[in-house]
Design a protein around this motif. Structure first.
Motif, PDB file in Angstrom:
ATOM      1  N   GLU A  45      18.483 -19.894  -9.500  1.00  0.00           N
ATOM      2  CA  GLU A  45      18.502 -20.819 -10.647  1.00  0.00           C
ATOM      3  C   GLU A  45      19.811 -20.742 -11.434  1.00  0.00           C
ATOM      4  O   GLU A  45      19.816 -20.564 -12.643  1.00  0.00           O
ATOM      5  N   ILE A  46      20.902 -20.909 -10.716  1.00  0.00           N
ATOM      6  CA  ILE A  46      22.220 -20.906 -11.354  1.00  0.00           C
ATOM      7  C   ILE A  46      22.465 -22.292 -11.941  1.00  0.00           C
ATOM      8  O   ILE A  46      22.414 -23.294 -11.244  1.00  0.00           O
ATOM      9  N   THR A  87      37.386 -27.208 -20.809  1.00  0.00           N
ATOM     10  CA  THR A  87      37.775 -26.617 -19.528  1.00  0.00           C
ATOM     11  C   THR A  87      37.076 -25.276 -19.296  1.00  0.00           C
ATOM     12  O   THR A  87      37.295 -24.629 -18.290  1.00  0.00           O
ATOM     13  N   SER A  88      36.229 -24.869 -20.247  1.00  0.00           N
ATOM     14  CA  SER A  88      35.499 -23.603 -20.136  1.00  0.00           C
ATOM     15  C   SER A  88      34.137 -23.834 -19.499  1.00  0.00           C
ATOM     16  O   SER A  88      33.541 -24.893 -19.637  1.00  0.00           O
ATOM     17  N   LEU A  89      33.639 -22.810 -18.819  1.00  0.00           N
ATOM     18  CA  LEU A  89      32.382 -22.922 -18.094  1.00  0.00           C
ATOM     19  C   LEU A  89      31.350 -21.957 -18.670  1.00  0.00           C
ATOM     20  O   LEU A  89      31.628 -20.771 -18.849  1.00  0.00           O
ATOM     21  N   CYS A  90      30.148 -22.476 -18.936  1.00  0.00           N
ATOM     22  CA  CYS A  90      29.019 -21.657 -19.363  1.00  0.00           C
ATOM     23  C   CYS A  90      28.069 -21.537 -18.177  1.00  0.00           C
ATOM     24  O   CYS A  90      27.815 -22.518 -17.485  1.00  0.00           O
ATOM     25  N   VAL A  91      27.550 -20.338 -17.958  1.00  0.00           N
ATOM     26  CA  VAL A  91      26.694 -20.063 -16.814  1.00  0.00           C
ATOM     27  C   VAL A  91      25.360 -19.511 -17.303  1.00  0.00           C
ATOM     28  O   VAL A  91      25.316 -18.682 -18.209  1.00  0.00           O
ATOM     29  N   VAL A 132      33.306 -18.494 -19.722  1.00  0.00           N
ATOM     30  CA  VAL A 132      33.447 -17.915 -21.057  1.00  0.00           C
ATOM     31  C   VAL A 132      32.122 -17.413 -21.621  1.00  0.00           C
ATOM     32  O   VAL A 132      32.118 -16.643 -22.572  1.00  0.00           O
ATOM     33  N   ASP A 133      31.008 -17.871 -21.059  1.00  0.00           N
ATOM     34  CA  ASP A 133      29.714 -17.442 -21.571  1.00  0.00           C
ATOM     35  C   ASP A 133      28.725 -17.367 -20.413  1.00  0.00           C
ATOM     36  O   ASP A 133      28.713 -18.241 -19.547  1.00  0.00           O
ATOM     37  N   VAL A 134      27.902 -16.307 -20.418  1.00  0.00           N
ATOM     38  CA  VAL A 134      26.916 -16.115 -19.355  1.00  0.00           C
ATOM     39  C   VAL A 134      25.593 -15.704 -19.991  1.00  0.00           C
ATOM     40  O   VAL A 134      25.562 -14.804 -20.835  1.00  0.00           O
ATOM     41  N   ILE A 135      24.531 -16.355 -19.590  1.00  0.00           N
ATOM     42  CA  ILE A 135      23.183 -15.955 -19.982  1.00  0.00           C
ATOM     43  C   ILE A 135      22.480 -15.503 -18.715  1.00  0.00           C
ATOM     44  O   ILE A 135      22.391 -16.255 -17.743  1.00  0.00           O
TER      45      ILE A 135
END
Length: 132
Positions: free
Chosen positions: A67-68, A75-79, A113-116
């Motif tokens: 469940e990615i 231009t930043s990616l949150c995951v 830049v952010d990971v949950i």
């Protein structure tokens, strides 16, 4: 124009206009597409999602990654992802694994830049076919 010099060849004016129009539409698409992707919350391409999965799965204690979900903000990616860990570990150990997954993704992929990280027991493991 060509119609003045060679009246029998007026179709070339129309053909030339069509070719120039196609070039203009192509240039407009290339300019607007990045902005449109941001507006529609486009996610990361499949290759980058595979890298995310591989990096997260390389953390000791991670049994499965699923469940990615990714989302660009500028231009930043949150995951957002789920990792399956052994059910017998403590909450503290599960939290440490989640922190390590987060750290590896932020350090290993420049635009992240952010990971949950959602930690789950083995009963939550899924057999999921790779997404296109």
């Amino acid at each position: 124009t060509g119609a003045i010099l060679l009246p029998a060849w007026t179709v070339l004016d129309h053909l030339g206009a069509l070719v120039v129009s196609i070039f203009m539409l192509h240039a407009a698409f290339k300019i607007t597409w990045p902005g449109l992707k941001e507006l529609i919350d486009a996610g990361a391409p499949a290759e980058l999602r595979r890298r995310i999965r591989d990096l997260a799965a390389s953390v000791p204690g991670v049994i499965q990654v699923h469940e990615i979900r990714t989302r660009y903000i500028g231009t930043s990616l949150c995951v957002d992802l789920h990792v399956v860990v052994h059910g017998s570990i403590s909450v503290r150990e599960g939290h440490a694994i989640a922190r390590e997954v987060e750290s590896r993704l932020i350090d290993g992929i420049e635009e992240v830049v952010d990971v949950i990280v959602h930690v789950e027991p083995p009963e939550e493991a899924v057999s999921e076919a790779p997404r296109p």
